[in-house]
Design an enzyme around this catalytic site. Structure first.
Site, PDB file in Angstrom:
ATOM      1  N   ARG A  42       0.832  -1.214   0.000  1.00 20.26           N
ATOM      2  CA  ARG A  42       0.000   0.000   0.000  1.00 20.26           C
ATOM      3  C   ARG A  42       0.860   1.254   0.000  1.00 20.26           C
ATOM      4  O   ARG A  42       0.592   2.201  -0.732  1.00 20.26           O
ATOM      5  CB  ARG A  42      -0.951   0.008   1.196  1.00 20.26           C
ATOM      6  N   ASN A  60      -6.126  -2.785   1.989  1.00 22.82           N
ATOM      7  CA  ASN A  60      -6.075  -4.239   2.137  1.00 22.82           C
ATOM      8  C   ASN A  60      -7.492  -4.783   2.235  1.00 22.82           C
ATOM      9  O   ASN A  60      -8.398  -4.087   2.693  1.00 22.82           O
ATOM     10  CB  ASN A  60      -5.324  -4.635   3.412  1.00 22.82           C
TER      11      ASN A  60
END
Length: 117
Positions: A42, A60
């Site tokens: 990320r 996520n």
């Protein structure tokens, strides 16, 4: 018309095509599968998106994948898709990248690039 004249006309036409592609805005959703959680995927996605001047978000999932959306100049969105498909974070392993809901935009709907929790 001289060769120089034709060259100028050709360059003007080419620059209009390039400029129109750069001005065209696009949005696309993505889901990345593989070893993409716990490997800073990320963070790297956010950094790459910002470096390309894109807006969007990344998050996520409970399934172990990473989802998100990217928006910006069409060419830059395509570069980001390639990065998501083939590069990712240094420790990640990308098995599959799925892109959906690709559409043209008249104006950006998002500002900045963020990690959602």
């Amino acid at each position: 018309m001289s060769a120089v004249g034709w060259l100028i006309v050709g360059l003007l036409c080419f620059s209009k095509i390039v400029m129109s592609d750069q001005l065209k805005l696009k949005s696309v959703d993505f889901e990345i599968f593989g070893n993409v959680q716990g490997v800073c995927f990320r963070m790297y996605t956010e950094q790459e998106g910002r470096s390309l001047g894109l807006s969007g978000w990344v998050q996520n999932t409970r399934r172990g994948s990473v989802i998100g959306q990217i928006q910006g100049a069409a060419g830059k969105v395509d570069q980001m898709k390639d990065w998501l498909r083939n590069v990712g974070s240094p420790s990640s392993r990308i098995d599959r990248a799925v892109f959906s809901n690709e559409r043209d935009l008249k104006e950006p709907e998002l500002k900045g690039f963020k990690t959602r929790h």
